[in-house]
Scaffold this motif. Structure first.
Motif, short mmCIF file in Angstrom:
data_model
loop_
_atom_site.label_atom_id
_atom_site.label_comp_id
_atom_site.label_asym_id
_atom_site.label_seq_id
_atom_site.Cartn_x
_atom_site.Cartn_y
_atom_site.Cartn_z
N ASP A 31 0.89 -0.94 0.11
CA ASP A 31 0.14 -0.06 0.04
C ASP A 31 0.70 1.24 -0.50
O ASP A 31 1.23 1.68 0.85
N ALA A 32 0.95 1.85 -1.02
CA ALA A 32 2.27 3.21 -1.37
C ALA A 32 2.13 4.20 -1.08
O ALA A 32 2.03 5.37 -0.89
N ASP A 33 0.05 4.39 -0.69
CA ASP A 33 -0.17 5.53 -0.71
C ASP A 33 0.34 6.48 1.03
O ASP A 33 1.06 5.67 1.64
N SER A 34 -0.41 7.18 1.33
CA SER A 34 0.08 7.94 2.97
C SER A 34 -0.78 7.47 3.43
O SER A 34 -0.39 8.04 4.51
N LEU A 35 -1.58 6.54 3.31
CA LEU A 35 -2.19 6.42 4.25
C LEU A 35 -1.72 5.47 5.50
O LEU A 35 -1.30 4.55 5.44
N GLN A 36 -2.32 6.17 7.18
CA GLN A 36 -1.66 5.65 8.28
C GLN A 36 -2.43 4.26 8.52
O GLN A 36 -3.78 4.70 8.68
N TRP A 37 -1.89 3.10 8.86
CA TRP A 37 -2.87 2.14 9.29
C TRP A 37 -2.57 1.63 10.70
O TRP A 37 -1.20 2.19 11.11
N PRO A 38 -3.76 1.29 10.91
CA PRO A 38 -2.85 0.95 12.87
C PRO A 38 -2.55 0.01 12.81
O PRO A 38 -1.66 -0.54 14.11
N VAL A 39 -2.22 -0.51 12.51
CA VAL A 39 -1.24 -1.71 12.41
C VAL A 39 -0.63 -2.46 10.85
O VAL A 39 -1.10 -2.44 10.07
N TYR A 40 0.77 -2.94 11.31
CA TYR A 40 1.51 -3.45 9.89
C TYR A 40 1.56 -4.77 9.85
O TYR A 40 2.20 -5.66 10.92
N VAL A 41 1.22 -5.31 8.99
CA VAL A 41 1.64 -7.10 9.21
C VAL A 41 2.35 -7.34 8.09
O VAL A 41 2.55 -7.48 6.90
N THR A 42 3.96 -8.23 8.98
CA THR A 42 4.95 -8.53 7.81
C THR A 42 4.93 -9.82 7.79
O THR A 42 4.70 -10.97 8.41
N LEU A 43 5.13 -10.46 6.16
CA LEU A 43 5.32 -11.80 6.16
C LEU A 43 6.69 -12.27 6.26
O LEU A 43 7.15 -11.42 5.67
N THR A 44 6.67 -13.12 5.70
CA THR A 44 8.01 -14.76 5.13
C THR A 44 8.59 -14.43 3.35
O THR A 44 9.65 -14.38 3.86
N ASN A 45 7.66 -13.90 3.24
CA ASN A 45 7.64 -13.02 1.41
C ASN A 45 8.44 -11.76 1.20
O ASN A 45 8.65 -11.73 0.14
N ARG A 47 7.02 -9.50 1.92
CA ARG A 47 5.49 -8.07 1.88
C ARG A 47 5.16 -7.94 2.91
O ARG A 47 5.40 -8.08 4.05
N CYS A 48 4.56 -6.18 2.94
CA CYS A 48 4.39 -5.72 4.15
C CYS A 48 2.33 -5.27 3.63
O CYS A 48 2.52 -4.61 3.27
N TYR A 49 1.73 -5.62 4.21
CA TYR A 49 0.94 -4.75 4.16
C TYR A 49 0.02 -4.03 5.87
O TYR A 49 -0.06 -3.92 7.09
N GLY A 50 -0.56 -3.07 5.49
CA GLY A 50 -1.24 -2.18 6.29
C GLY A 50 -2.96 -3.12 6.71
O GLY A 50 -3.41 -2.89 5.32
N VAL A 51 -3.40 -2.72 7.36
CA VAL A 51 -4.67 -3.57 8.08
C VAL A 51 -4.74 -2.73 9.13
O VAL A 51 -4.66 -2.03 9.97
N ASP A 52 -6.42 -2.64 9.46
CA ASP A 52 -7.26 -2.29 10.51
C ASP A 52 -7.09 -3.13 11.85
O ASP A 52 -7.47 -2.62 12.49
N LEU A 53 -7.64 -4.22 11.32
CA LEU A 53 -7.51 -5.68 11.62
C LEU A 53 -7.41 -6.85 11.50
O LEU A 53 -6.87 -7.55 10.41
N VAL A 54 -6.37 -7.76 12.62
CA VAL A 54 -6.29 -8.83 12.30
C VAL A 54 -6.43 -9.83 12.79
O VAL A 54 -7.06 -10.20 14.35
N VAL A 55 -6.95 -10.76 12.27
CA VAL A 55 -8.19 -11.89 12.77
C VAL A 55 -7.36 -13.67 12.21
O VAL A 55 -6.70 -14.20 11.65
N SER A 56 -6.77 -13.97 13.20
CA SER A 56 -5.75 -15.49 13.45
C SER A 56 -6.76 -16.29 13.45
O SER A 56 -7.35 -16.49 13.81
N ALA A 57 -6.15 -17.01 12.32
CA ALA A 57 -7.27 -18.33 12.45
C ALA A 57 -6.51 -19.71 11.23
O ALA A 57 -5.09 -19.33 10.76
N THR A 58 -6.54 -21.03 12.45
CA THR A 58 -5.65 -21.76 12.26
C THR A 58 -5.73 -22.88 10.94
O THR A 58 -6.81 -23.22 11.17
N GLY A 59 -5.62 -22.94 10.57
CA GLY A 59 -5.69 -23.54 9.29
C GLY A 59 -6.04 -25.27 9.35
O GLY A 59 -5.47 -26.00 10.42
N VAL A 60 -6.74 -25.95 9.14
CA VAL A 60 -7.01 -27.21 8.60
C VAL A 60 -6.24 -28.34 7.91
O VAL A 60 -6.99 -29.87 7.75
N VAL A 61 -5.06 -27.71 6.98
CA VAL A 61 -4.18 -29.48 6.54
C VAL A 61 -3.73 -29.98 7.58
O VAL A 61 -2.78 -28.98 8.14
#
Length: 203
Positions: A31-45, A47-61
């Motif tokens: 998200d290259a715009d100037s919008l400020q996000w309350p939370v930032y999530v960095t992935l192992t690849n 990449r980073c995302y600015g988000v409003d909310l993080v929902v943790s869910a466990t997969g079933v594989v």
């Protein structure tokens, strides 16, 4: 905002590396715009995302790739095959929860495996009893006789019993399958459905 377009970004084969209220300087913030996000999530690849909310869910594989195939027998879905006492093909090794696949599902009973936390809890408790010798195959009939699950969706209580959606009955003759439903208007707002196979309630 109704004017804001909805965008969905799917990231595969990666995990959450960190969650912070500050944007990492070294990551490629999509998200290259100037919008400020309350939370930032960095992935192992990277990449980073600015988000409003993080929902943790466990997969079933089943996460069993680290188990050598020649050590413990696995099901086609990758789960460790277990018998009626939750034992794997390796001596003194038990498996429970999402990591296992039951290889003894009885089509005559109204229980089937679905990787839910309620079943994981049941598997673990039953495996523990089997390990210490306080349960045997006869106890399977009591612990795995009927599929049950309760949840809440959009404020409504949902109760699922048996083969509620015809699970495992795909090969049955359609003429033998009958479904009845009833809807209760507000304020109760209830929906009830039963499924019969050859005149016998199965879900």
């Amino acid at each position: 905002d109704a004017e804001q377009p909805c965008r969905l970004q799917v990231e595969l084969e990666c995990e959450v590396l960190s969650i912070s209220d500050e944007p990492p300087a070294s990551s490629d913030l999509l998200d290259a715009d100037s919008l400020q996000w309350p939370v930032y999530v960095t992935l192992t690849n990277g990449r980073c995302y600015g988000v409003d909310l993080v929902v943790s869910a466990t997969g079933v594989v089943p996460n069993t790739l680290w188990v050598p195939d020649d050590m413990i027998a696995k099901a086609p879905d990758g789960g460790l095959l277990v018998d009626k006492c939750m034992r794997t093909s390796a001596a003194d090794v038990y498996a429970a929860g999402d990591a296992c696949t039951v290889g003894w599902q009885d089509p005559a009973c109204q229980w089937f495996q679905m990787r839910l936390w309620t079943q994981a809890r049941l598997h673990g408790r039953f495996a523990a009893h089997c390990m210490v010798g306080s349960a045997d195959e006869l106890a399977v009939g009591f612990n795995f006789e009927l599929f049950t699950h309760t949840a809440r969706f959009f404020g409504f209580k949902v109760v699922l019993l048996g083969r509620y959606n015809g699970q495992g009955l795909e090969s049955a003759d359609e003429k033998d399958m009958v479904s009845y439903s009833r809807t209760t208007p507000a304020p109760e707002s209830a929906f009830v459905r039963v499924l019969l196979s050859k005149g016998r309630m199965v879900g």
